[in-house]
Motif scaffolding. Structure first.
Motif, PDB file in Angstrom:
ATOM      1  N   UNK A 171      -2.518 -10.008 -11.961  1.00 30.72           N
ATOM      2  CA  UNK A 171      -1.918 -11.330 -11.712  1.00 30.72           C
ATOM      3  C   UNK A 171      -2.683 -12.129 -10.648  1.00 30.72           C
ATOM      4  N   UNK A 172      -3.938 -11.746 -10.419  1.00 28.82           N
ATOM      5  CA  UNK A 172      -4.744 -12.418  -9.412  1.00 28.82           C
ATOM      6  C   UNK A 172      -5.601 -13.528  -9.994  1.00 28.82           C
ATOM      7  N   UNK A 173      -6.307 -14.224  -9.097  1.00 28.33           N
ATOM      8  CA  UNK A 173      -7.221 -15.287  -9.525  1.00 28.33           C
ATOM      9  C   UNK A 173      -8.328 -15.446  -8.497  1.00 28.33           C
ATOM     10  N   UNK A 174      -9.394 -16.109  -8.903  1.00 29.29           N
ATOM     11  CA  UNK A 174     -10.370 -16.617  -7.957  1.00 29.29           C
ATOM     12  C   UNK A 174      -9.763 -17.844  -7.277  1.00 29.29           C
ATOM     13  N   UNK A 175     -10.479 -18.345  -6.283  1.00 30.53           N
ATOM     14  CA  UNK A 175     -10.046 -19.567  -5.597  1.00 30.53           C
ATOM     15  C   UNK A 175      -9.344 -19.230  -4.298  1.00 30.53           C
ATOM     16  N   UNK A 176      -9.889 -19.792  -3.204  1.00 32.05           N
ATOM     17  CA  UNK A 176      -9.233 -19.589  -1.909  1.00 32.05           C
ATOM     18  C   UNK A 176      -7.910 -20.331  -1.874  1.00 32.05           C
ATOM     19  N   UNK A 177      -6.980 -19.799  -1.110  1.00 27.77           N
ATOM     20  CA  UNK A 177      -5.696 -20.478  -0.917  1.00 27.77           C
ATOM     21  C   UNK A 177      -5.930 -21.687  -0.015  1.00 27.77           C
ATOM     22  N   UNK A 178      -5.316 -22.797  -0.390  1.00 29.52           N
ATOM     23  CA  UNK A 178      -5.626 -24.055   0.292  1.00 29.52           C
ATOM     24  C   UNK A 178      -4.557 -24.414   1.316  1.00 29.52           C
ATOM     25  N   UNK A 195      -4.886 -22.310 -12.364  1.00 28.64           N
ATOM     26  CA  UNK A 195      -4.829 -21.851 -13.755  1.00 28.64           C
ATOM     27  C   UNK A 195      -6.241 -21.621 -14.290  1.00 28.64           C
ATOM     28  N   UNK A 196      -7.134 -22.561 -13.994  1.00 23.73           N
ATOM     29  CA  UNK A 196      -8.521 -22.390 -14.441  1.00 23.73           C
ATOM     30  C   UNK A 196      -9.180 -21.183 -13.780  1.00 23.73           C
ATOM     31  N   UNK A 197      -8.932 -21.014 -12.493  1.00 26.65           N
ATOM     32  CA  UNK A 197      -9.551 -19.902 -11.768  1.00 26.65           C
ATOM     33  C   UNK A 197      -8.921 -18.552 -12.148  1.00 26.65           C
ATOM     34  N   UNK A 198      -7.655 -18.595 -12.596  1.00 28.91           N
ATOM     35  CA  UNK A 198      -7.027 -17.363 -13.093  1.00 28.91           C
ATOM     36  C   UNK A 198      -7.678 -16.939 -14.406  1.00 28.91           C
ATOM     37  N   UNK A 199      -7.900 -17.910 -15.271  1.00 25.14           N
ATOM     38  CA  UNK A 199      -8.562 -17.592 -16.544  1.00 25.14           C
ATOM     39  C   UNK A 199      -9.969 -17.059 -16.293  1.00 25.14           C
ATOM     40  N   UNK A 200     -10.697 -17.692 -15.396  1.00 23.68           N
ATOM     41  CA  UNK A 200     -12.079 -17.239 -15.125  1.00 23.68           C
ATOM     42  C   UNK A 200     -12.063 -15.828 -14.522  1.00 23.68           C
ATOM     43  N   UNK A 201     -11.137 -15.588 -13.613  1.00 22.94           N
ATOM     44  CA  UNK A 201     -11.005 -14.253 -13.016  1.00 22.94           C
ATOM     45  C   UNK A 201     -10.669 -13.224 -14.105  1.00 22.94           C
ATOM     46  N   UNK A 202      -9.737 -13.592 -14.984  1.00 22.97           N
ATOM     47  CA  UNK A 202      -9.339 -12.653 -16.036  1.00 22.97           C
ATOM     48  C   UNK A 202     -10.537 -12.332 -16.938  1.00 22.97           C
TER      49      UNK A 202
END
Ligand code: FEO
Length: 417
Positions: A171-178, A195-202
């Motif tokens: 349930x993780x993703x790329x992208x720093x928390x803002x 959402x985009x960074x979750x897909x890329x991470x997946x």
């Protein structure tokens, strides 16, 4: 950065890592990545997952963070390692010095890895699948093995009184928390970003293990989960079902056609393959199917994979290069093979100059990927009028087949506005 309270007795203590280093040595993270760890405070204190060593001060913050909630390192009784990959454990050896009496708890397969990575054997203990750990003060941790989410030793931790799940990579993703860590405190733009960074991470990190993701979700299905606190990305307290459903959908793309969309992956040495690719695009456009176009090597494979994972249709446009596949495309194909990019409808097109070879190697490479092939279309040198017409026909044929595939994604989910 200070710790942030999630629920009574549980705090986030993570870091945002901004670095030019590639994640896992492969994947660009231009928007950073968060590495989340968590404190659970009963009568005893447990630290769940850690951070990597160094990397922009990622490990140095933790002492200050814990101090901000009145926890000294010596107060920690348990260090829970859900997963041994060094992005979560690089700090282990140092933390052992800082809190030498703390016991390290991990899965049975995790114990030898603690020694292999960090040379630690003392006060390292395996917990069993389903085992509980009573911290006192009403806090009880329960451990569940979740092999291969993301490596074989992985487990997840569940706090029973607050119903918070700590699933590490899942349930993780790329992208720093803002500046905000919860799903209900972000803007719509940031939701789209994650959402985009979750897909890329997946697609980059988890795709290979999609069957294990489904198995883990089934196994945890009986738990009442109020909060999902992964080790990368947002904490889901308002709508944890949203990220669970997103992961179920992504995992499903391995065993069935994904969304009725087409990803075009192309590379061209002198423009002769680009010309035919544009003819195929004209055919696709006649059917009105959504298309994402990625030129390689200019576009990093990380984004190509994210796009391809959620597309039921692929156009692979590349020439022969030294009797085989144009290497930048070959690299993407190797990753797709490794990561189980299965069940696609695929049109392969491209030119050759002197002798062919790309199509032979392409067919061999993709033989066991459950791909339905349309075409191929190869030609020597520049495409002729008949080649362009054929490419347009094949593009339209691909688009028609893709259009007939039912969408899995609901409007508003997974990057759609
Ligand atoms: Fe975030 Fe598999 O480590």
């Amino acid at each position: 950065m200070t710790s942030e309270k999630i629920v009574d007795g549980i705090w986030w203590t993570g870091v945002n890592v901004y670095t030019n280093d590639l994640f896992e040595g492969i994947w660009p993270i231009p928007y950073g990545v968060s590495i989340n760890s968590y404190i659970v405070k009963g009568d005893k204190v447990a630290l769940i997952d850690l951070v990597k060593a160094g990397g922009g001060g990622s490990s140095e913050n933790i002492i200050d963070q814990l101090a901000s909630i009145g926890v000294a390192m010596k107060d920690i009784s348990y260090i829970i390692l859900n997963h041994l990959e060094p992005d979560h454990t690089g700090f282990v050896a140092h933390i052992r010095e800082l809190c030498p009496t703390a016991e390290i708890l991990t899965s049975e397969r995790g114990v030898p890895l603690v020694e292999a990575f960090y040379g630690l054997k003392e006060r390292v203990r395996a917990v069993k699948d389903g085992e509980e750990l009573d911290l006192g003060g009403g806090k009880v941790l329960q451990f569940f093995y979740a092999p291969n989410v993301h490596w074989p030793e992985t487990m997840v931790t569940y706090e029973k009184s607050t119903k918070v799940l700590f699933p590490c990579d899942a349930f993780g993703s790329f992208g720093a928390l803002k500046g905000c860590i919860f799903d209900d405190t972000i803007s719509d733009d940031d939701r789209h970003f994650f959402e985009n960074e979750t897909l890329r991470y997946y697609a980059n990190i988890v795709a290979t293990f999609s069957t294990s993701v489904i198995n883990a979700i089934k196994k945890l299905g009986g738990l009442d989960i109020k909060v999902i606190a992964p080790s990368h990305g947002l904490i889901w307290r308002k709508d944890p079902k949203r990220i669970i459903d997103e992961y179920i959908r992504y995992a499903g793309y391995m065993s069935d056609y994904a969304e009725p969309e087409i990803t075009v992956i192309w590379g061209s040495m002198y423009g002769n393959t680009e010309t035919i690719m544009r003819a195929a695009l004209r055919g696709i456009a006649k059917e009105g199917v959504k298309v994402a176009i990625h030129k390689v090597p200019e576009t990093d494979a990380s984004w190509v994979l994210a796009s391809a994972w959620q597309s039921a249709g692929l156009v692979i446009a590349m020439p022969t290069y030294e009797y085989t596949i144009f290497p930048p495309v070959d690299y993407v194909l190797e990753l797709m093979k490794l990561k189980h990019f299965w069940h696609k409808k695929v049109l392969r097109i491209g030119s050759y100059g002197w002798v062919g070879g790309a199509q032979k190697h392409f067919a061999e490479k993709t033989e066991k990927m459950f791909w339905d092939h349309i075409g191929p279309l190869e030609y020597q040198g520049a495409p002729k009028a008949a080649d362009l017409e054929k490419a347009e026909q094949l593009g339209q044929e691909l688009a028609r087949e893709v259009k007939a595939i039912p969408a899995k994604r609901k409007r508003g989910a997974g990057g759609e506005g």
